[in-house]
Structure formats: C-alpha cells, structure tokens
Design a protein around this motif. Structure first.
Motif: not given
Length: 125
Positions: A11, A13, A123-125
């Motif tokens: 994981s 960003q 992928v986190s925003s």
C-alpha cells in the motif's frame, strides 16, 4: 512446468513508487516472454508490460507508459516492474505470466502457459 512467484506489492500513497518482482523456477528455455498483467475488482485482466527474455526487448501499455518500466535479471530468472508516480487507478492485483508468445499477442491472457498467484497493489489518494 514453471512456477512464478510475485513479490513487492503493498500500500502506497498517490505519487509513490513500488517495484514488483517475479521469480521463475526455470530459465527461459521454457518460455520466450514474461509479462505483467493487472486486474482491478470488477474489471478484466489487462496487460501492463512485457519483455522478450532473449534480447530484453520491452513494451509498455499506453495506460502506464512513462511511469512503469519492465526489466529482467537473467541470472536470477527474475522480471521486475518498476512503478513510479502511482495513481489510485493503478490499484489492482498484479500478476506475472510467462510463455511462448509473439509480440502481437502479448496482452492476451490465453496466450500464456504459466501464471503467478499475484501481488496486491493499493494506491490511496
């Protein structure tokens, strides 16, 4: 039979990087091409990048061009996918595949004999 084992997912960003690895149990006497695919929930598996193991010739899908790079280490029977500037839409399970595949068929899942179990990229925003 060739076993493929992917690693390196995780994981991150948005804007971050990951490097995926795919280790094959046998050398390229058993395949001529290795490729990376990805599959997001509810979507079809799509080809991301491919490498012709004999001469190192590569091709990367337009959707990830300029951000993803495929490479190989023949001594280790390993292919890598370097992913930079990651976006939330890159979130998917990433799979490695190998087989005797022509360039024109590289993105067709049915063309490959061997598949790994996949590694998750989020992928986190």
């Amino acid at each position: 039979q060739v076993q493929l084992v992917e690693s390196g997912g995780g994981s991150v960003q948005a804007g971050g990087s990951l490097r995926l690895s795919c280790a094959a149990s046998r050398n390229s006497d058993y395949y001529n091409r290795m490729s990376w695919f990805r599959q997001a929930p509810g979507k079809q598996r799509e080809g991301v990048a491919t490498i012709l193991t004999g001469n190192g010739s590569t091709f990367v899908a337009d959707s990830v061009k300029d951000r993803f790079t495929i490479s190989q280490d023949n001594a280790r029977n390993t292919v890598y996918l370097q992913m930079n500037s990651l976006k939330p839409e890159d979130t998917a399970m990433y799979y490695c595949a190998a087989g005797y595949v022509s360039l024109g068929r590289w993105s067709q899942t049915g063309a490959y004999w061997y598949w790994g179990q996949g590694t998750q990229v989020t992928v986190s925003s």
